[in-house]
Structures are given as C-alpha cells and as structure tokens.
Scaffold this motif. Structure first.
Motif, PDB file in Angstrom:
ATOM      1  N   MET A   1      42.033 -77.029 -31.422  1.00  0.00           N
ATOM      2  CA  MET A   1      40.593 -76.735 -31.454  1.00  0.00           C
ATOM      3  C   MET A   1      39.992 -76.897 -30.053  1.00  0.00           C
ATOM      4  O   MET A   1      39.139 -76.106 -29.647  1.00  0.00           O
ATOM      5  CB  MET A   1      39.900 -77.682 -32.448  1.00  0.00           C
ATOM      6  N   THR A   2      40.478 -77.953 -29.342  1.00  0.00           N
ATOM      7  CA  THR A   2      39.959 -78.181 -27.981  1.00  0.00           C
ATOM      8  C   THR A   2      40.217 -76.951 -27.114  1.00  0.00           C
ATOM      9  O   THR A   2      39.344 -76.502 -26.374  1.00  0.00           O
ATOM     10  CB  THR A   2      40.609 -79.436 -27.379  1.00  0.00           C
ATOM     11  N   ILE A   5      37.807 -74.150 -28.042  1.00  0.00           N
ATOM     12  CA  ILE A   5      36.434 -74.367 -27.545  1.00  0.00           C
ATOM     13  C   ILE A   5      36.360 -74.082 -26.037  1.00  0.00           C
ATOM     14  O   ILE A   5      35.496 -73.328 -25.579  1.00  0.00           O
ATOM     15  CB  ILE A   5      35.964 -75.816 -27.858  1.00  0.00           C
ATOM     16  N   VAL A   6      37.293 -74.684 -25.287  1.00  0.00           N
ATOM     17  CA  VAL A   6      37.270 -74.502 -23.824  1.00  0.00           C
ATOM     18  C   VAL A   6      37.471 -73.027 -23.476  1.00  0.00           C
ATOM     19  O   VAL A   6      36.720 -72.446 -22.687  1.00  0.00           O
ATOM     20  CB  VAL A   6      38.341 -75.399 -23.147  1.00  0.00           C
ATOM     21  N   PHE A   9      34.473 -70.588 -24.268  1.00  0.00           N
ATOM     22  CA  PHE A   9      33.296 -70.649 -23.399  1.00  0.00           C
ATOM     23  C   PHE A   9      33.589 -70.255 -21.956  1.00  0.00           C
ATOM     24  O   PHE A   9      32.668 -69.953 -21.205  1.00  0.00           O
ATOM     25  CB  PHE A   9      32.674 -72.054 -23.440  1.00  0.00           C
ATOM     26  N   ILE A  10      34.846 -70.293 -21.545  1.00  0.00           N
ATOM     27  CA  ILE A  10      35.145 -70.050 -20.127  1.00  0.00           C
ATOM     28  C   ILE A  10      35.993 -68.800 -19.894  1.00  0.00           C
ATOM     29  O   ILE A  10      35.701 -67.998 -19.014  1.00  0.00           O
ATOM     30  CB  ILE A  10      35.869 -71.287 -19.532  1.00  0.00           C
ATOM     31  N   ARG A  23      30.443 -64.935 -27.453  1.00  0.00           N
ATOM     32  CA  ARG A  23      31.365 -66.065 -27.621  1.00  0.00           C
ATOM     33  C   ARG A  23      31.231 -66.723 -28.994  1.00  0.00           C
ATOM     34  O   ARG A  23      32.150 -67.397 -29.450  1.00  0.00           O
ATOM     35  CB  ARG A  23      31.117 -67.103 -26.519  1.00  0.00           C
ATOM     36  N   PHE A  27      33.774 -68.517 -33.324  1.00  0.00           N
ATOM     37  CA  PHE A  27      33.503 -69.589 -34.283  1.00  0.00           C
ATOM     38  C   PHE A  27      32.929 -69.031 -35.594  1.00  0.00           C
ATOM     39  O   PHE A  27      33.274 -69.508 -36.663  1.00  0.00           O
ATOM     40  CB  PHE A  27      32.508 -70.604 -33.678  1.00  0.00           C
ATOM     41  N   LEU A 185      41.784 -77.137 -40.219  1.00  0.00           N
ATOM     42  CA  LEU A 185      40.703 -78.123 -40.380  1.00  0.00           C
ATOM     43  C   LEU A 185      40.233 -78.153 -41.832  1.00  0.00           C
ATOM     44  O   LEU A 185      40.034 -79.224 -42.412  1.00  0.00           O
ATOM     45  CB  LEU A 185      39.540 -77.760 -39.451  1.00  0.00           C
ATOM     46  N   TRP A 188      42.834 -79.926 -43.957  1.00  0.00           N
ATOM     47  CA  TRP A 188      42.781 -81.369 -43.705  1.00  0.00           C
ATOM     48  C   TRP A 188      41.609 -82.006 -44.479  1.00  0.00           C
ATOM     49  O   TRP A 188      41.788 -82.988 -45.207  1.00  0.00           O
ATOM     50  CB  TRP A 188      42.640 -81.611 -42.198  1.00  0.00           C
ATOM     51  N   ILE A 189      40.416 -81.452 -44.326  1.00  0.00           N
ATOM     52  CA  ILE A 189      39.236 -82.027 -45.001  1.00  0.00           C
ATOM     53  C   ILE A 189      39.386 -81.909 -46.516  1.00  0.00           C
ATOM     54  O   ILE A 189      39.010 -82.804 -47.270  1.00  0.00           O
ATOM     55  CB  ILE A 189      37.925 -81.347 -44.522  1.00  0.00           C
ATOM     56  N   LEU A 192      41.796 -84.533 -47.772  1.00  0.00           N
ATOM     57  CA  LEU A 192      41.110 -85.819 -47.639  1.00  0.00           C
ATOM     58  C   LEU A 192      40.070 -85.991 -48.753  1.00  0.00           C
ATOM     59  O   LEU A 192      39.991 -87.051 -49.392  1.00  0.00           O
ATOM     60  CB  LEU A 192      40.436 -85.854 -46.258  1.00  0.00           C
TER      61      LEU A 192
ATOM     62  N   MET B   1      26.313 -69.263 -16.147  1.00  0.00           N
ATOM     63  CA  MET B   1      27.595 -69.955 -16.339  1.00  0.00           C
ATOM     64  C   MET B   1      27.382 -71.442 -16.648  1.00  0.00           C
ATOM     65  O   MET B   1      28.111 -72.031 -17.433  1.00  0.00           O
ATOM     66  CB  MET B   1      28.464 -69.773 -15.081  1.00  0.00           C
ATOM     67  N   ASN B   4      26.926 -72.078 -20.170  1.00  0.00           N
ATOM     68  CA  ASN B   4      28.211 -72.014 -20.883  1.00  0.00           C
ATOM     69  C   ASN B   4      28.888 -73.376 -20.893  1.00  0.00           C
ATOM     70  O   ASN B   4      29.414 -73.821 -21.911  1.00  0.00           O
ATOM     71  CB  ASN B   4      29.154 -71.029 -20.195  1.00  0.00           C
ATOM     72  N   MET B   8      29.678 -75.674 -24.038  1.00  0.00           N
ATOM     73  CA  MET B   8      31.063 -76.110 -24.243  1.00  0.00           C
ATOM     74  C   MET B   8      31.122 -77.632 -24.398  1.00  0.00           C
ATOM     75  O   MET B   8      31.790 -78.151 -25.299  1.00  0.00           O
ATOM     76  CB  MET B   8      31.924 -75.675 -23.058  1.00  0.00           C
ATOM     77  N   THR B  11      29.699 -78.680 -27.783  1.00  0.00           N
ATOM     78  CA  THR B  11      30.652 -78.330 -28.853  1.00  0.00           C
ATOM     79  C   THR B  11      31.847 -79.285 -28.847  1.00  0.00           C
ATOM     80  O   THR B  11      32.299 -79.724 -29.906  1.00  0.00           O
ATOM     81  CB  THR B  11      31.143 -76.873 -28.683  1.00  0.00           C
ATOM     82  N   LEU B  12      32.328 -79.629 -27.647  1.00  0.00           N
ATOM     83  CA  LEU B  12      33.473 -80.552 -27.548  1.00  0.00           C
ATOM     84  C   LEU B  12      33.111 -81.933 -28.086  1.00  0.00           C
ATOM     85  O   LEU B  12      33.914 -82.554 -28.790  1.00  0.00           O
ATOM     86  CB  LEU B  12      33.932 -80.665 -26.091  1.00  0.00           C
ATOM     87  N   TRP B  15      33.034 -81.727 -31.821  1.00  0.00           N
ATOM     88  CA  TRP B  15      34.405 -81.613 -32.341  1.00  0.00           C
ATOM     89  C   TRP B  15      35.131 -82.945 -32.267  1.00  0.00           C
ATOM     90  O   TRP B  15      35.739 -83.391 -33.231  1.00  0.00           O
ATOM     91  CB  TRP B  15      35.164 -80.519 -31.584  1.00  0.00           C
ATOM     92  N   LEU B  22      37.193 -88.047 -39.040  1.00  0.00           N
ATOM     93  CA  LEU B  22      38.202 -87.676 -40.040  1.00  0.00           C
ATOM     94  C   LEU B  22      39.421 -88.583 -39.957  1.00  0.00           C
ATOM     95  O   LEU B  22      40.001 -88.962 -40.973  1.00  0.00           O
ATOM     96  CB  LEU B  22      38.611 -86.205 -39.853  1.00  0.00           C
ATOM     97  N   ASP B  26      40.659 -90.888 -42.910  1.00  0.00           N
ATOM     98  CA  ASP B  26      42.053 -90.738 -43.348  1.00  0.00           C
ATOM     99  C   ASP B  26      42.729 -92.108 -43.453  1.00  0.00           C
ATOM    100  O   ASP B  26      43.388 -92.421 -44.440  1.00  0.00           O
ATOM    101  CB  ASP B  26      42.781 -89.848 -42.327  1.00  0.00           C
TER     102      ASP B  26
END
Lengths: 209, 36
Positions: A1-2, A5-6, A9-10, A23, A27, A185, A188-189, A192, B1, B4, B8, B11-12, B15, B22, B26
């Motif tokens: 997921m990381t 995301i990166v 956006f880039i 972008r 999602f 994801l 997983w949820i 759970l 930019m 952006n 990002m 969002t990170l 996440w 979670l 768990d």
C-alpha cells in the motif's frame, strides 16, 4: 500500500485534461471494486445461512455488508472530490453517482432491518433474504445503468468496448497493485471482523450459561 | 507538486495509522482467542 500511495502521487505525469485530480483514480476504482466484492461475500454468506442455518454464516454476511458499505462510502467521497475538480460540482446525479447513492440506501436499510429485529435466528433469516434481494440490484446499478444511460464517467478508462486494456504501462503498474492491496486489506479486515464477532458470540453464550 | 507531497504525506499518515490499529486489534483478538 505504501508503494501504491507514494507512486500514485509522484510517479505518473498528471493527466493532460484533468491534471493531478487523475491520481484519485488509483484509490477510487479499487474502493468501488472492493465494495462490489464485499457485497458478493455478503450474498454468499446469506445463501449459506439459509442453506445451513449456522449463525457464523450470518456473521460473514453482516461483516461483509458492513465493509461493503464502508468502501462504498469511501468511493463516494473520493468520487465527489474528483467530481468537484473535474466537473465543478461535488454531486451531479450522474448515473454512477445515482447508482451508488441507491446502493447506499439499500444497504443502509439492511442494517436498519437488522437492528429492528430481536432474536438472532429471526434476524439472521430475514436479513439473509433481504441481502440476497439487495445484491440482485448490484450488477444492475454498477454495471448496467451507467452503460445504458449517458454518463460523465469515462467508459474506457480501464478497458475499451472490445475488452482491451486501455491504460498505459505506468498507470497499470500502480493501478493493478492498488487493486490487489485494497483486496488484501478487505480480506484482512473481514477475517478480523469475523474473529471479533465469534469471540463476542462465545462471550455472550458463556454469560448466558 | 508541493500539494502532491502534502496529499501523499496525509494519505501515508492515515494508512500507517490504520495499519497499526489493525495490527494491535489482530494481537488483542489473538490473545482473547488463546484465553478461551
């Protein structure tokens, strides 16, 4: 997921007509896909409950419907942000927007029905029947209506009419991993949520004895 | 930019927050299941 995301956006250059708003696609579409998948899980759980009568299947149907509604709301919110940037309004009553709104109402009614019925067996049976009828509308609202009526949504952003993938390599490199991680994801949820439900049920049964 | 990078970063953070939540959930569920 990381990575998704990166990279989202880039990495890809902004789309020519709509710029950086494109972008959201990485999602928004996977969220809508997971919502349909979750409603499908809910259908399977409901059918299994009616066949076997075990409350675990009712839990499966309920947890999946909860997650389906959650991802449906996320898809609606991300879609609204995209609509504001692209079409200058958060809501346009486009066929897809109207469809997702009706879908949210249908599954909202599912939870209202569940909360209105006492007794786990009766609640599970009625909710299962409702969930089966609710799912019948999903392919119609998600796949048929937006294709039959004129829509603001592009119809060929992923595949064209002949079934060929239309996106560029760079887009596909982010989009398909995004689909995979959103699905993971969800799984997983979902597992759970099921485990928590089973523990809750066990604790309630222990307290009643 | 720059916007952006801001989007990002937000969002990170969301996440990573969800991911950690979670994982904790768990572990707690696993402990409850082991107590059984």
């Amino acid at each position: 997921m990381t990575w998704v995301i990166v990279a989202a956006f880039i990495y890809p250059a902004p789309q020519q007509q709509i710029g950086d708003a494109s972008r959201i696609f990485y999602f928004h579409v996977p969220q809508a896909w997971v919502a349909v998948l979750a409603f499908c899980f809910s259908l399977v759980g409901s059918i299994n409950y009616l066949r076997k009568g075990t409350l675990v299947d009712d839990d499966r149907a309920r947890v999946a419907a909860e997650l389906g509604t959650l991802f449906c709301i996320l898809a609606t919110v991300t879609g609204s942000i995209f609509a504001k940037v692209t079409w200058h309004s958060f809501w346009n009553w486009d066929p897809r927007e109207t469809s997702i709104f009706i879908l949210l109402l249908i599954y909202g009614a599912y939870f209202a029905l569940r909360s209105a019925i006492d007794g786990p067996e009766k609640r599970a049976r009625l909710a299962a029947v409702y969930a089966i009828f609710a799912f019948v509308t999903v392919p119609f609202l998600i796949f048929v209506v937006p294709r039959v009526l004129p829509s603001l949504h592009p119809s060929d952003s992923i595949v064209n009419e002949s079934g060929k993938i239309t996106m560029s390599g760079a887009t596909a490199l982010i989009f398909f991993p995004s689909l995979a991680v959103f699905t993971a994801l969800f799984v997983w949820i979902y597992t759970l949520g099921l485990r928590v439900s089973q523990r809750q049920r066990a604790i309630t049964e222990e307290a009643m004895q | 930019m720059t916007s952006n990078y801001t989007a990002m970063a937000v969002t990170l953070v969301i996440w990573i927050g969800l991911f950690l939540y979670l994982i904790v959930l768990d572990r707690k569920t696993k402990k409850l299941e082991e107590k059984k």
